[in-house]
Write a protein that holds these residues in place. Structure first.
Motif, PDB file in Angstrom:
ATOM      1  N   GLN A  16       0.835  -1.203   0.000  1.00 20.40           N
ATOM      2  CA  GLN A  16       0.000   0.000   0.000  1.00 20.40           C
ATOM      3  C   GLN A  16       0.871   1.255   0.000  1.00 20.40           C
ATOM      4  O   GLN A  16       0.590   2.215  -0.720  1.00 20.40           O
ATOM      5  N   ARG A  17       1.943   1.226   0.766  1.00 22.90           N
ATOM      6  CA  ARG A  17       2.851   2.376   0.787  1.00 22.90           C
ATOM      7  C   ARG A  17       3.511   2.559  -0.576  1.00 22.90           C
ATOM      8  O   ARG A  17       3.647   3.685  -1.074  1.00 22.90           O
ATOM      9  N   ALA A  18       3.916   1.449  -1.200  1.00 24.71           N
ATOM     10  CA  ALA A  18       4.540   1.535  -2.520  1.00 24.71           C
ATOM     11  C   ALA A  18       3.552   2.088  -3.543  1.00 24.71           C
ATOM     12  O   ALA A  18       3.912   2.933  -4.376  1.00 24.71           O
ATOM     13  N   VAL A  19       2.300   1.646  -3.476  1.00 21.74           N
ATOM     14  CA  VAL A  19       1.281   2.141  -4.399  1.00 21.74           C
ATOM     15  C   VAL A  19       1.057   3.640  -4.178  1.00 21.74           C
ATOM     16  O   VAL A  19       0.944   4.417  -5.131  1.00 21.74           O
ATOM     17  N   ASP A  20       0.985   4.061  -2.926  1.00 23.62           N
ATOM     18  CA  ASP A  20       0.806   5.487  -2.622  1.00 23.62           C
ATOM     19  C   ASP A  20       1.979   6.319  -3.147  1.00 23.62           C
ATOM     20  O   ASP A  20       1.775   7.389  -3.723  1.00 23.62           O
ATOM     21  N   ASP A  21       3.199   5.821  -2.950  1.00 25.61           N
ATOM     22  CA  ASP A  21       4.380   6.528  -3.444  1.00 25.61           C
ATOM     23  C   ASP A  21       4.363   6.638  -4.968  1.00 25.61           C
ATOM     24  O   ASP A  21       4.648   7.695  -5.531  1.00 25.61           O
ATOM     25  N   LEU A  22       4.014   5.533  -5.620  1.00 22.22           N
ATOM     26  CA  LEU A  22       3.955   5.546  -7.085  1.00 22.22           C
ATOM     27  C   LEU A  22       2.854   6.478  -7.582  1.00 22.22           C
ATOM     28  O   LEU A  22       3.031   7.176  -8.582  1.00 22.22           O
ATOM     29  N   SER A  23       1.737   6.508  -6.882  1.00 24.45           N
ATOM     30  CA  SER A  23       0.636   7.387  -7.265  1.00 24.45           C
ATOM     31  C   SER A  23       1.070   8.851  -7.176  1.00 24.45           C
ATOM     32  O   SER A  23       0.770   9.653  -8.072  1.00 24.45           O
ATOM     33  N   GLU A  24       1.771   9.207  -6.127  1.00 19.16           N
ATOM     34  CA  GLU A  24       2.285  10.569  -5.985  1.00 19.16           C
ATOM     35  C   GLU A  24       3.267  10.903  -7.098  1.00 19.16           C
ATOM     36  O   GLU A  24       3.250  12.010  -7.648  1.00 19.16           O
ATOM     37  N   THR A  25       4.118   9.959  -7.430  1.00 16.45           N
ATOM     38  CA  THR A  25       5.097  10.166  -8.494  1.00 16.45           C
ATOM     39  C   THR A  25       4.406  10.386  -9.834  1.00 16.45           C
ATOM     40  O   THR A  25       4.760  11.309 -10.583  1.00 16.45           O
ATOM     41  N   VAL A  26       3.420   9.571 -10.136  1.00 25.08           N
ATOM     42  CA  VAL A  26       2.696   9.714 -11.396  1.00 25.08           C
ATOM     43  C   VAL A  26       1.955  11.051 -11.441  1.00 25.08           C
ATOM     44  O   VAL A  26       1.954  11.727 -12.475  1.00 25.08           O
ATOM     45  N   ALA A  27       1.347  11.455 -10.345  1.00 23.63           N
ATOM     46  CA  ALA A  27       0.637  12.734 -10.300  1.00 23.63           C
ATOM     47  C   ALA A  27       1.610  13.896 -10.524  1.00 23.63           C
ATOM     48  O   ALA A  27       1.308  14.839 -11.274  1.00 23.63           O
ATOM     49  N   ARG A  28       2.789  13.835  -9.911  1.00 26.98           N
ATOM     50  CA  ARG A  28       3.795  14.884 -10.096  1.00 26.98           C
ATOM     51  C   ARG A  28       4.276  14.916 -11.544  1.00 26.98           C
ATOM     52  O   ARG A  28       4.406  15.983 -12.153  1.00 26.98           O
ATOM     53  N   GLN A  29       4.524  13.751 -12.109  1.00 30.19           N
ATOM     54  CA  GLN A  29       4.972  13.686 -13.496  1.00 30.19           C
ATOM     55  C   GLN A  29       3.896  14.207 -14.441  1.00 30.19           C
ATOM     56  O   GLN A  29       4.213  14.865 -15.435  1.00 30.19           O
ATOM     57  N   ASP A  30       2.637  13.962 -14.141  1.00 25.50           N
ATOM     58  CA  ASP A  30       1.544  14.466 -14.967  1.00 25.50           C
ATOM     59  C   ASP A  30       1.539  15.992 -14.949  1.00 25.50           C
ATOM     60  O   ASP A  30       1.388  16.630 -15.995  1.00 25.50           O
ATOM     61  N   ARG A  31       1.740  16.584 -13.773  1.00 25.91           N
ATOM     62  CA  ARG A  31       1.809  18.053 -13.680  1.00 25.91           C
ATOM     63  C   ARG A  31       3.016  18.587 -14.452  1.00 25.91           C
ATOM     64  O   ARG A  31       2.911  19.585 -15.164  1.00 25.91           O
ATOM     65  N   ASP A  32       4.157  17.913 -14.308  1.00 21.97           N
ATOM     66  CA  ASP A  32       5.363  18.346 -15.017  1.00 21.97           C
ATOM     67  C   ASP A  32       5.169  18.271 -16.533  1.00 21.97           C
ATOM     68  O   ASP A  32       5.564  19.180 -17.260  1.00 21.97           O
ATOM     69  N   ILE A  33       4.563  17.194 -17.001  1.00 22.07           N
ATOM     70  CA  ILE A  33       4.338  17.033 -18.439  1.00 22.07           C
ATOM     71  C   ILE A  33       3.397  18.117 -18.949  1.00 22.07           C
ATOM     72  O   ILE A  33       3.629  18.703 -20.009  1.00 22.07           O
ATOM     73  N   ALA A  34       2.338  18.395 -18.201  1.00 19.47           N
ATOM     74  CA  ALA A  34       1.391  19.445 -18.615  1.00 19.47           C
ATOM     75  C   ALA A  34       2.094  20.797 -18.703  1.00 19.47           C
ATOM     76  O   ALA A  34       1.883  21.558 -19.653  1.00 19.47           O
ATOM     77  N   LEU A  35       2.948  21.096 -17.731  1.00 17.50           N
ATOM     78  CA  LEU A  35       3.689  22.357 -17.751  1.00 17.50           C
ATOM     79  C   LEU A  35       4.633  22.412 -18.946  1.00 17.50           C
ATOM     80  O   LEU A  35       4.706  23.426 -19.657  1.00 17.50           O
ATOM     81  N   LEU A  36       5.347  21.334 -19.198  1.00 19.81           N
ATOM     82  CA  LEU A  36       6.275  21.294 -20.325  1.00 19.81           C
ATOM     83  C   LEU A  36       5.541  21.405 -21.656  1.00 19.81           C
ATOM     84  O   LEU A  36       6.018  22.089 -22.574  1.00 19.81           O
ATOM     85  N   GLN A  37       4.384  20.761 -21.771  1.00 17.89           N
ATOM     86  CA  GLN A  37       3.597  20.882 -22.994  1.00 17.89           C
ATOM     87  C   GLN A  37       3.157  22.328 -23.219  1.00 17.89           C
ATOM     88  O   GLN A  37       3.195  22.827 -24.345  1.00 17.89           O
ATOM     89  N   HIS A  38       2.779  22.985 -22.151  1.00 18.56           N
ATOM     90  CA  HIS A  38       2.370  24.387 -22.248  1.00 18.56           C
ATOM     91  C   HIS A  38       3.546  25.258 -22.700  1.00 18.56           C
ATOM     92  O   HIS A  38       3.399  26.115 -23.574  1.00 18.56           O
ATOM     93  N   ARG A  39       4.705  25.013 -22.129  1.00 19.76           N
ATOM     94  CA  ARG A  39       5.889  25.800 -22.500  1.00 19.76           C
ATOM     95  C   ARG A  39       6.277  25.559 -23.952  1.00 19.76           C
ATOM     96  O   ARG A  39       6.646  26.491 -24.671  1.00 19.76           O
ATOM     97  N   VAL A  40       6.230  24.308 -24.394  1.00 13.59           N
ATOM     98  CA  VAL A  40       6.564  23.991 -25.786  1.00 13.59           C
ATOM     99  C   VAL A  40       5.577  24.688 -26.721  1.00 13.59           C
ATOM    100  O   VAL A  40       5.974  25.258 -27.745  1.00 13.59           O
TER     101      VAL A  40
END
Length: 68
Positions: A16-40
């Motif tokens: 459960q902890r590993a799933v929570d950590d991975l979920s946070e990582t994916v959410a952060r990466q999604d925000r980063d990708i959206a920001l990078l797409q906007h900048r591009v």
């Protein structure tokens, strides 16, 4: 039997902890990708505007500007 139950509960807790950590990582990466797409997109629009204005030339260090 109680040891097996405790072992399973411990494993579930770790998973459960590993799933929570991975979920946070994916959410952060999604925000980063959206920001990078906007900048591009902004850069592409800026470059398109520059090209349409006729100022899209890039002068390299060893290249003379056209007015020479």
């Amino acid at each position: 039997m109680p040891e097996q139950l405790e072992d399973l509960q411990e494993r579930i807790a770790h998973l459960q902890r590993a799933v929570d950590d991975l979920s946070e990582t994916v959410a952060r990466q999604d925000r980063d990708i959206a920001l990078l797409q906007h900048r591009v997109q902004m850069l592409m629009e800026r470059e398109a505007a520059r090209e349409s204005d006729g100022g899209g030339g890039v002068i390299l260090g060893d290249e003379r500007p056209p007015h020479y």
